[in-house]
Motif scaffolding. Structure first.
Motif, short mmCIF file in Angstrom:
data_model
loop_
_atom_site.label_atom_id
_atom_site.label_comp_id
_atom_site.label_asym_id
_atom_site.label_seq_id
_atom_site.Cartn_x
_atom_site.Cartn_y
_atom_site.Cartn_z
N ARG A 138 40.21 56.59 58.57
CA ARG A 138 41.26 55.60 58.32
C ARG A 138 41.53 55.42 56.82
O ARG A 138 42.67 55.39 56.40
N PHE A 139 40.47 55.31 56.04
CA PHE A 139 40.62 55.09 54.60
C PHE A 139 40.26 56.33 53.81
O PHE A 139 39.25 56.99 54.09
N ASP A 140 41.07 56.64 52.81
CA ASP A 140 40.78 57.73 51.88
C ASP A 140 39.98 57.24 50.69
O ASP A 140 39.21 57.99 50.10
N THR A 141 40.19 55.97 50.33
CA THR A 141 39.48 55.36 49.19
C THR A 141 39.05 53.96 49.56
O THR A 141 39.82 53.20 50.18
N VAL A 142 37.83 53.62 49.19
CA VAL A 142 37.35 52.24 49.29
C VAL A 142 37.00 51.78 47.88
O VAL A 142 36.19 52.41 47.19
N SER A 143 37.62 50.70 47.44
CA SER A 143 37.39 50.13 46.12
C SER A 143 36.71 48.78 46.29
O SER A 143 37.27 47.86 46.89
N ILE A 144 35.50 48.66 45.77
CA ILE A 144 34.66 47.48 45.96
C ILE A 144 34.52 46.72 44.64
O ILE A 144 34.20 47.31 43.61
N SER A 145 34.73 45.42 44.67
CA SER A 145 34.60 44.60 43.47
C SER A 145 33.12 44.37 43.16
O SER A 145 32.42 43.69 43.91
N LEU A 146 32.66 44.94 42.05
CA LEU A 146 31.26 44.77 41.64
C LEU A 146 31.10 43.50 40.80
O LEU A 146 30.24 42.66 41.07
N ASN A 147 31.89 43.39 39.76
CA ASN A 147 32.05 42.13 39.00
C ASN A 147 30.89 41.71 38.11
O ASN A 147 31.10 40.94 37.17
N ALA A 148 29.68 42.15 38.37
CA ALA A 148 28.53 41.67 37.58
C ALA A 148 27.38 42.68 37.68
O ALA A 148 27.29 43.43 38.65
N PRO A 149 26.47 42.66 36.69
CA PRO A 149 25.36 43.62 36.69
C PRO A 149 24.10 43.13 37.40
O PRO A 149 23.12 43.87 37.48
N ASP A 150 24.09 41.89 37.90
CA ASP A 150 22.90 41.40 38.59
C ASP A 150 23.30 40.34 39.61
O ASP A 150 24.42 39.82 39.61
N ALA A 151 22.35 40.03 40.49
CA ALA A 151 22.64 39.16 41.62
C ALA A 151 23.00 37.74 41.20
O ALA A 151 23.89 37.11 41.79
N GLU A 152 22.31 37.20 40.19
CA GLU A 152 22.55 35.83 39.77
C GLU A 152 23.96 35.67 39.19
O GLU A 152 24.69 34.72 39.52
N GLU A 153 24.34 36.59 38.31
CA GLU A 153 25.66 36.50 37.71
C GLU A 153 26.75 36.78 38.73
O GLU A 153 27.82 36.16 38.71
N PHE A 154 26.47 37.71 39.63
CA PHE A 154 27.44 38.00 40.70
C PHE A 154 27.74 36.74 41.50
O PHE A 154 28.90 36.41 41.76
N LEU A 155 26.71 36.01 41.87
CA LEU A 155 26.90 34.79 42.65
C LEU A 155 27.64 33.72 41.84
O LEU A 155 28.52 33.02 42.36
N ALA A 156 27.30 33.61 40.55
CA ALA A 156 27.97 32.62 39.70
C ALA A 156 29.47 32.92 39.58
O ALA A 156 30.30 32.01 39.54
N LEU A 157 29.81 34.22 39.50
CA LEU A 157 31.21 34.61 39.34
C LEU A 157 31.99 34.55 40.65
O LEU A 157 33.14 34.13 40.68
N THR A 158 31.36 34.99 41.73
CA THR A 158 32.08 35.11 43.00
C THR A 158 31.95 33.88 43.88
O THR A 158 32.80 33.64 44.74
N ARG A 159 30.89 33.12 43.69
CA ARG A 159 30.61 31.94 44.52
C ARG A 159 30.66 32.30 46.00
O ARG A 159 31.24 31.59 46.82
N SER A 160 30.08 33.46 46.33
CA SER A 160 30.05 33.94 47.71
C SER A 160 29.33 32.95 48.62
O SER A 160 28.27 32.44 48.28
N LYS A 161 29.89 32.73 49.79
CA LYS A 161 29.26 31.81 50.74
C LYS A 161 27.96 32.38 51.30
O LYS A 161 27.17 31.65 51.89
N PHE A 162 27.73 33.69 51.09
CA PHE A 162 26.52 34.33 51.60
C PHE A 162 25.35 34.22 50.62
O PHE A 162 24.24 34.69 50.92
N GLY A 163 25.59 33.67 49.45
CA GLY A 163 24.51 33.40 48.52
C GLY A 163 23.99 34.63 47.80
O GLY A 163 24.68 35.64 47.64
#
Length: 219
Positions: A138-163
């Motif tokens: 179905r997909f030729d390309t999947v582009s994933i938002s990484l946004n940060a180099p570690d878990a703590e900063e990723f959560l601070a930036l994305t505020r993911s409900k999954f923690g």
């Protein structure tokens, strides 16, 4: 709007409903099927920019049905476009089944259609299972938002409900997706983080065996 193109800078008049886009030959066509997203990223346009009426990606009338999306595509010849991109203001894979159905119906008519997914990479947490096999064919390309180099900063930036588990989950999603999609990339946004952190993200991508793309930050 549900189906649109992008011209110039993103935001306000940068989003054009496909009906107002003129000749679509060689353009990317974007599909926006949901407002739902498990993240509330601090840099997301839905948090930082008020869109002009008529150029907003917010689906005020709710999620369009698969039949409605197909009706919107009906007047257009998709054989002339560049990529069909599932993105928008929500996370496309919140509607995994419906997105797959739209692609299957379009590819029945346009078997060479190139399709890209712009995702936060959290679909396996959203659905509680590995959904990456459903991306195959179905997909030729999947582009994933990484946004940060570690878990703590990723959560601070994305505020993911999954923690805090979210960061490892998107890396795992990238690795799993590689088995089913030929081109998997991860992205960061310039100016959101300093260059040394971008380089740290580049190293992560190298370890995962995917490509890092640095996206421009829209003021």
């Amino acid at each position: 709007m549900v189906i649109y193109t992008v011209t110039g800078k993103v935001g306000q008049a940068g989003y054009l409903d496909i009906a107002n886009s003129g000749d679509i030959a060689g353009k990317n066509i974007y599909v926006n099927m949901t407002n739902r997203c498990p993240c509330s990223c601090v840099f997301c346009l839905r948090q930082t920019k008020k869109m002009m009426e008529g150029n907003s990606l917010w689906l005020k009338e709710g999620e369009p049905s698969v039949d409605k999306v197909m009706d919107l595509f009906a007047p257009y010849d998709l054989s002339v476009i560049n990529d069909l991109v599932f993105c928008g203001f929500g996370e496309p894979l919140e509607r995994l089944h419906d997105v797959c159905e739209v692609i299957d119906r379009l590819k029945a008519k346009y078997p060479n259609l190139k399709v890209r997914l712009n995702t936060n990479g959290l679909a396996n947490l959203i659905h509680g299972r590995d959904v990456t096999p459903e991306l195959e064919g179905r997909f030729d390309t999947v582009s994933i938002s990484l946004n940060a180099p570690d878990a703590e900063e990723f959560l601070a930036l994305t505020r993911s409900k999954f923690g805090i588990q979210s960061f490892d989950a998107i890396k795992e999603f990238a690795v799993l997706a590689k088995a089913h999609v030929k081109n998997v990339v991860m992205t960061v946004v310039e100016k959101v983080m300093p260059e040394e952190k971008i380089e740290a993200c580049r190293k992560i991508c190298e370890e995962l065996g995917v490509t890092l793309r640095v996206r421009p930050f829209e003021e």
